[in-house]
Scaffold this motif. Structure first.
Motif, PDB file in Angstrom:
ATOM      1  N   ILE A 118       7.985   3.052   2.721  1.00  0.00           N
ATOM      2  CA  ILE A 118       8.607   1.767   2.399  1.00  0.00           C
ATOM      3  C   ILE A 118       7.552   0.783   1.898  1.00  0.00           C
ATOM      4  CG2 ILE A 118       9.715  -0.268   3.413  1.00  0.00           C
ATOM      5  CD1 ILE A 118      11.350   1.721   5.148  1.00  0.00           C
ATOM      6  N   LEU A 119       6.427   0.715   2.592  1.00  0.00           N
ATOM      7  CA  LEU A 119       5.374  -0.222   2.178  1.00  0.00           C
ATOM      8  C   LEU A 119       4.847   0.098   0.788  1.00  0.00           C
ATOM      9  CD1 LEU A 119       3.396  -0.612   5.499  1.00  0.00           C
ATOM     10  CD2 LEU A 119       4.654  -2.404   4.304  1.00  0.00           C
ATOM     11  N   ARG A 120       4.592   1.374   0.507  1.00  0.00           N
ATOM     12  CA  ARG A 120       3.984   1.755  -0.768  1.00  0.00           C
ATOM     13  C   ARG A 120       5.002   1.846  -1.904  1.00  0.00           C
ATOM     14  NH1 ARG A 120       0.244   1.762  -3.188  1.00  0.00           N
ATOM     15  NH2 ARG A 120      -0.362   3.876  -3.636  1.00  0.00           N
ATOM     16  N   ASP A 121       6.081   2.594  -1.700  1.00  0.00           N
ATOM     17  CA  ASP A 121       6.971   2.914  -2.809  1.00  0.00           C
ATOM     18  C   ASP A 121       8.142   1.963  -2.975  1.00  0.00           C
ATOM     19  OD1 ASP A 121       5.303   5.027  -3.263  1.00  0.00           O
ATOM     20  OD2 ASP A 121       6.647   6.556  -2.483  1.00  0.00           O
ATOM     21  N   ILE A 122       8.516   1.258  -1.918  1.00  0.00           N
ATOM     22  CA  ILE A 122       9.646   0.336  -2.037  1.00  0.00           C
ATOM     23  C   ILE A 122       9.152  -1.091  -2.176  1.00  0.00           C
ATOM     24  CG2 ILE A 122      11.703  -0.573  -0.886  1.00  0.00           C
ATOM     25  CD1 ILE A 122      12.063   2.268   0.299  1.00  0.00           C
ATOM     26  N   GLN A 123       8.234  -1.495  -1.275  1.00  0.00           N
ATOM     27  CA  GLN A 123       7.718  -2.854  -1.349  1.00  0.00           C
ATOM     28  C   GLN A 123       6.553  -2.988  -2.323  1.00  0.00           C
ATOM     29  OE1 GLN A 123       7.054  -3.834   2.833  1.00  0.00           O
ATOM     30  NE2 GLN A 123       8.949  -5.018   2.802  1.00  0.00           N
ATOM     31  N   GLY A 124       5.927  -1.886  -2.706  1.00  0.00           N
ATOM     32  CA  GLY A 124       4.883  -1.905  -3.719  1.00  0.00           C
ATOM     33  C   GLY A 124       3.517  -2.365  -3.263  1.00  0.00           C
ATOM     34  N   TYR A 125       3.234  -2.317  -1.964  1.00  0.00           N
ATOM     35  CA  TYR A 125       1.920  -2.718  -1.483  1.00  0.00           C
ATOM     36  C   TYR A 125       0.859  -1.695  -1.887  1.00  0.00           C
ATOM     37  CZ  TYR A 125       4.022  -6.368   1.359  1.00  0.00           C
ATOM     38  OH  TYR A 125       4.690  -7.479   1.773  1.00  0.00           O
ATOM     39  N   SER A 126      -0.359  -2.166  -2.028  1.00  0.00           N
ATOM     40  CA  SER A 126      -1.468  -1.271  -2.346  1.00  0.00           C
ATOM     41  C   SER A 126      -1.749  -0.377  -1.144  1.00  0.00           C
ATOM     42  CB  SER A 126      -2.730  -2.085  -2.674  1.00  0.00           C
ATOM     43  OG  SER A 126      -3.223  -2.718  -1.508  1.00  0.00           O
ATOM     44  N   GLY A 127      -2.461   0.710  -1.386  1.00  0.00           N
ATOM     45  CA  GLY A 127      -2.806   1.621  -0.304  1.00  0.00           C
ATOM     46  C   GLY A 127      -3.634   0.943   0.772  1.00  0.00           C
ATOM     47  N   ARG A 128      -4.552   0.091   0.361  1.00  0.00           N
ATOM     48  CA  ARG A 128      -5.407  -0.618   1.320  1.00  0.00           C
ATOM     49  C   ARG A 128      -4.578  -1.517   2.214  1.00  0.00           C
ATOM     50  NH1 ARG A 128      -7.107  -5.468   1.628  1.00  0.00           N
ATOM     51  NH2 ARG A 128      -6.457  -6.023  -0.452  1.00  0.00           N
ATOM     52  N   VAL A 129      -3.675  -2.286   1.628  1.00  0.00           N
ATOM     53  CA  VAL A 129      -2.840  -3.198   2.411  1.00  0.00           C
ATOM     54  C   VAL A 129      -1.912  -2.409   3.328  1.00  0.00           C
ATOM     55  CG1 VAL A 129      -1.003  -4.929   2.267  1.00  0.00           C
ATOM     56  CG2 VAL A 129      -2.977  -5.093   0.750  1.00  0.00           C
ATOM     57  N   ALA A 130      -1.319  -1.348   2.803  1.00  0.00           N
ATOM     58  CA  ALA A 130      -0.416  -0.521   3.626  1.00  0.00           C
ATOM     59  C   ALA A 130      -1.170   0.044   4.830  1.00  0.00           C
ATOM     60  CB  ALA A 130       0.193   0.597   2.800  1.00  0.00           C
ATOM     61  N   ALA A 131      -2.384   0.530   4.618  1.00  0.00           N
ATOM     62  CA  ALA A 131      -3.179   1.077   5.716  1.00  0.00           C
ATOM     63  C   ALA A 131      -3.482  -0.008   6.752  1.00  0.00           C
ATOM     64  CB  ALA A 131      -4.474   1.689   5.182  1.00  0.00           C
ATOM     65  N   GLU A 132      -3.833  -1.212   6.292  1.00  0.00           N
ATOM     66  CA  GLU A 132      -4.116  -2.310   7.215  1.00  0.00           C
ATOM     67  C   GLU A 132      -2.877  -2.700   8.013  1.00  0.00           C
ATOM     68  OE1 GLU A 132      -5.812  -5.577   5.054  1.00  0.00           O
ATOM     69  OE2 GLU A 132      -7.574  -4.422   4.473  1.00  0.00           O
ATOM     70  N   VAL A 133      -1.741  -2.792   7.343  1.00  0.00           N
ATOM     71  CA  VAL A 133      -0.486  -3.160   8.005  1.00  0.00           C
ATOM     72  C   VAL A 133      -0.157  -2.163   9.104  1.00  0.00           C
ATOM     73  CG1 VAL A 133       2.018  -3.272   7.669  1.00  0.00           C
ATOM     74  CG2 VAL A 133       0.489  -4.441   6.070  1.00  0.00           C
ATOM     75  N   LEU A 134      -0.367  -0.886   8.807  1.00  0.00           N
ATOM     76  CA  LEU A 134      -0.034   0.168   9.755  1.00  0.00           C
ATOM     77  C   LEU A 134      -1.121   0.373  10.807  1.00  0.00           C
ATOM     78  CD1 LEU A 134       1.460   2.663   7.179  1.00  0.00           C
ATOM     79  CD2 LEU A 134       2.720   1.280   8.836  1.00  0.00           C
ATOM     80  N   GLY A 135      -2.269  -0.234  10.587  1.00  0.00           N
ATOM     81  CA  GLY A 135      -3.355  -0.092  11.553  1.00  0.00           C
ATOM     82  C   GLY A 135      -3.994   1.287  11.524  1.00  0.00           C
TER      83      GLY A 135
END
Length: 191
Positions: A136-153
């Motif tokens: 959802i973070l990467r493919d639906i919301q379009g966040y970068s890999g770095r941001v997605a990794a940070e969000v998910l911890g």
């Protein structure tokens, strides 16, 4: 950039104990950080504002459930993240594409498009939570890999691995439903 500050542990401990003034002070002090989390995690400004507001309400009502005074930031981050994901899922389910004015699609085409969207949504919903979140973070919301990794911890490598598994699982689920709706013609050709 302004320094990120959270309420002091003594104030948090007083709030956990039910001190109404301390609770109000903790909510007030945490507010800018919660808004920052929401703006970073949510797809749009309206969702970010709503998610931050919901997180503040949860903080106000459930501060006594916080186990460690030093865990306020991570607790609030998880609450905001979950609110943003919930809102993204709701938007995904509410989304209906607006047909292009220049192209008039047939009723059959529109039905097929909705069925396909339903199949994709079902495949995403069937994913394990960790894979669903990263997808959802990467493919639906379009966040970068770095941001997605940070969000998910998690680290970037773990994020990429989960995303790969999630995409593969969705692809497999879509192929499986296509084959089953074809009546298993592929299996008959191989025998």
């Amino acid at each position: 950039m302004a320094e990120v500050t959270w309420p002091e542990e003594q104030l948090i401990a007083a709030a956990q104990g039910g001190d109404v003034d301390a609770i109000a002070a903790v909510v007030s002090a945490a507010h800018p950080n919660i808004q920052r989390f929401a703006r970073t995690l949510c797809a749009d400004a309206e969702d970010a504002q709503d998610a931050a507001q919901e997180a503040l309400i949860i903080l106000y009502r459930k501060i006594g459930m916080l186990r460690a005074t030093g865990a306020l930031a991570s607790w609030m981050f998880r609450i905001v993240r979950n609110e943003c994901l919930r809102r993204a899922r709701r938007r995904l389910h509410e989304y209906t594409p607006v047909p292009d004015v220049a192209v008039t699609a047939s009723a059959e085409y529109e039905v097929l498009q909705r069925l396909e969207a339903g199949r994709v949504a079902a495949a995403v919903a069937a994913l394990p939570p960790d894979q669903r979140r990263v997808l959802i973070l990467r493919d639906i919301q379009g966040y970068s890999g770095r941001v997605a990794a940070e969000v998910l911890g998690i680290g970037p490598a773990a994020m990429k691995s989960r995303l790969h598994r999630a995409r593969a699982a969705v692809r497999h689920a879509l192929c499986a439903t296509t084959e089953s709706s074809d009546g298993g013609h592929d299996e008959q050709n191989h025998t």
